[in-house]
Motif scaffolding. Sequence first.
Motif, PDB file in Angstrom:
ATOM      1  N   THR A  61       0.930  -1.117  -0.053  1.00  0.00           N
ATOM      2  CA  THR A  61      -0.040   0.100  -0.039  1.00  0.00           C
ATOM      3  C   THR A  61       0.618   1.165   0.002  1.00  0.00           C
ATOM      4  O   THR A  61       0.500   2.147  -0.710  1.00  0.00           O
ATOM      5  CB  THR A  61      -0.679  -0.076   1.237  1.00  0.00           C
ATOM      6  OG1 THR A  61      -1.663  -1.221   1.106  1.00  0.00           O
ATOM      7  CG2 THR A  61      -1.795   1.239   1.264  1.00  0.00           C
ATOM      8  N   GLU A  62       2.096   1.149   0.598  1.00  0.00           N
ATOM      9  CA  GLU A  62       2.949   2.545   0.813  1.00  0.00           C
ATOM     10  C   GLU A  62       3.680   2.631  -0.342  1.00  0.00           C
ATOM     11  O   GLU A  62       3.944   3.838  -0.715  1.00  0.00           O
ATOM     12  CB  GLU A  62       3.838   1.911   1.944  1.00  0.00           C
ATOM     13  CG  GLU A  62       4.787   3.009   2.402  1.00  0.00           C
ATOM     14  CD  GLU A  62       5.814   2.621   3.444  1.00  0.00           C
ATOM     15  OE1 GLU A  62       5.778   3.241   4.529  1.00  0.00           O
ATOM     16  OE2 GLU A  62       6.312   1.460   3.506  1.00  0.00           O
ATOM     17  N   SER A  94      15.301  -7.179  -9.033  1.00  0.00           N
ATOM     18  CA  SER A  94      14.867  -6.609 -10.239  1.00  0.00           C
ATOM     19  C   SER A  94      13.113  -7.011 -10.357  1.00  0.00           C
ATOM     20  O   SER A  94      12.370  -6.015 -10.472  1.00  0.00           O
ATOM     21  CB  SER A  94      15.452  -6.790 -11.437  1.00  0.00           C
ATOM     22  OG  SER A  94      14.929  -6.105 -12.583  1.00  0.00           O
ATOM     23  N   GLN A  95      12.870  -8.109 -10.245  1.00  0.00           N
ATOM     24  CA  GLN A  95      11.622  -8.753 -10.320  1.00  0.00           C
ATOM     25  C   GLN A  95      10.572  -8.303  -9.478  1.00  0.00           C
ATOM     26  O   GLN A  95       9.610  -7.920  -9.517  1.00  0.00           O
ATOM     27  CB  GLN A  95      11.488 -10.409 -10.621  1.00  0.00           C
ATOM     28  CG  GLN A  95      10.301 -10.814 -10.944  1.00  0.00           C
ATOM     29  CD  GLN A  95       9.844 -10.391 -12.361  1.00  0.00           C
ATOM     30  OE1 GLN A  95      10.545 -10.401 -13.497  1.00  0.00           O
ATOM     31  NE2 GLN A  95       8.753  -9.697 -12.413  1.00  0.00           N
ATOM     32  N   ALA A  96      11.128  -8.341  -8.213  1.00  0.00           N
ATOM     33  CA  ALA A  96      10.409  -7.981  -6.953  1.00  0.00           C
ATOM     34  C   ALA A  96      10.063  -6.630  -7.102  1.00  0.00           C
ATOM     35  O   ALA A  96       8.836  -6.051  -7.015  1.00  0.00           O
ATOM     36  CB  ALA A  96      11.215  -8.463  -5.850  1.00  0.00           C
ATOM     37  N   ALA A  97      11.003  -5.654  -7.410  1.00  0.00           N
ATOM     38  CA  ALA A  97      10.674  -4.143  -7.599  1.00  0.00           C
ATOM     39  C   ALA A  97       9.692  -3.972  -8.649  1.00  0.00           C
ATOM     40  O   ALA A  97       8.811  -3.183  -8.460  1.00  0.00           O
ATOM     41  CB  ALA A  97      11.964  -3.497  -7.664  1.00  0.00           C
ATOM     42  N   GLN A  98       9.914  -4.666  -9.765  1.00  0.00           N
ATOM     43  CA  GLN A  98       8.927  -4.608 -10.769  1.00  0.00           C
ATOM     44  C   GLN A  98       7.553  -4.910 -10.498  1.00  0.00           C
ATOM     45  O   GLN A  98       6.507  -4.087 -10.597  1.00  0.00           O
ATOM     46  CB  GLN A  98       9.185  -5.191 -12.037  1.00  0.00           C
ATOM     47  CG  GLN A  98       8.483  -5.055 -13.383  1.00  0.00           C
ATOM     48  CD  GLN A  98       8.999  -5.946 -14.402  1.00  0.00           C
ATOM     49  OE1 GLN A  98      10.076  -6.420 -14.546  1.00  0.00           O
ATOM     50  NE2 GLN A  98       7.949  -5.954 -15.388  1.00  0.00           N
ATOM     51  N   ASP A  99       7.251  -6.226  -9.765  1.00  0.00           N
ATOM     52  CA  ASP A  99       6.047  -6.709  -9.333  1.00  0.00           C
ATOM     53  C   ASP A  99       5.392  -5.623  -8.490  1.00  0.00           C
ATOM     54  O   ASP A  99       4.476  -5.424  -8.148  1.00  0.00           O
ATOM     55  CB  ASP A  99       6.234  -7.998  -8.704  1.00  0.00           C
ATOM     56  CG  ASP A  99       6.685  -9.110  -9.776  1.00  0.00           C
ATOM     57  OD1 ASP A  99       6.645  -8.867 -10.817  1.00  0.00           O
ATOM     58  OD2 ASP A  99       7.118 -10.334  -9.325  1.00  0.00           O
ATOM     59  N   MET A 100       6.318  -4.965  -7.494  1.00  0.00           N
ATOM     60  CA  MET A 100       5.676  -4.109  -6.497  1.00  0.00           C
ATOM     61  C   MET A 100       5.408  -2.760  -7.177  1.00  0.00           C
ATOM     62  O   MET A 100       4.694  -2.029  -6.567  1.00  0.00           O
ATOM     63  CB  MET A 100       6.651  -3.955  -5.288  1.00  0.00           C
ATOM     64  CG  MET A 100       6.911  -5.267  -4.355  1.00  0.00           C
ATOM     65  SD  MET A 100       5.652  -5.638  -3.485  1.00  0.00           S
ATOM     66  CE  MET A 100       5.804  -4.330  -1.923  1.00  0.00           C
ATOM     67  N   GLY A 101       5.729  -2.529  -8.356  1.00  0.00           N
ATOM     68  CA  GLY A 101       5.453  -1.385  -9.064  1.00  0.00           C
ATOM     69  C   GLY A 101       6.395  -0.140  -8.333  1.00  0.00           C
ATOM     70  O   GLY A 101       6.124   1.215  -8.571  1.00  0.00           O
TER      71      GLY A 101
END
Length: 159
Positions: A61-62, A94-101
Amino acid sequence: MAMRFQAVIRAVAGLGIGLMLAGCAEDIGVDQYGRKVAVERLEGQWLVINYWAQWCAPCRTEIPELNALEKQLKAQSVQVLGVNFDVLQGDKLSQAAQDMGITFTVLAQDPAERYQLPRAEVLPVTYIVDPQGRMRERLLGEQTAAGLTARLVVLKAEG
């Protein structure tokens, strides 16, 4: 002539060693894309350092709030940085950051030691670091862009 040649060799070797050592100290690691994050990019700026994880619902959410803060305050010498709590690296980070937007910079290396940040025991946690590299505030729980902006205004006024 031989002494002059030796002096030149020593000077060139000293210069080369100095440049190599300076190069080692000039970055704070890499970001979620594997790009070096230069220390000069962060020096003299207020830093908002947020620890997050994919499994943390409040972190999810943050993240849009932190993305908005980054865009809103970038021209005011404020840099938003993320750190993955689970210490993901390379493609996984990289994938986690992308998934989190996440659109702000995510550091692959934890800057806690550099800025003397206490260990994060709960998530999310956000630290505000002043332009001199001193931690000024530790904020536990979900933050908003408006709330962080207000805290920065107060901290800047305090000097």
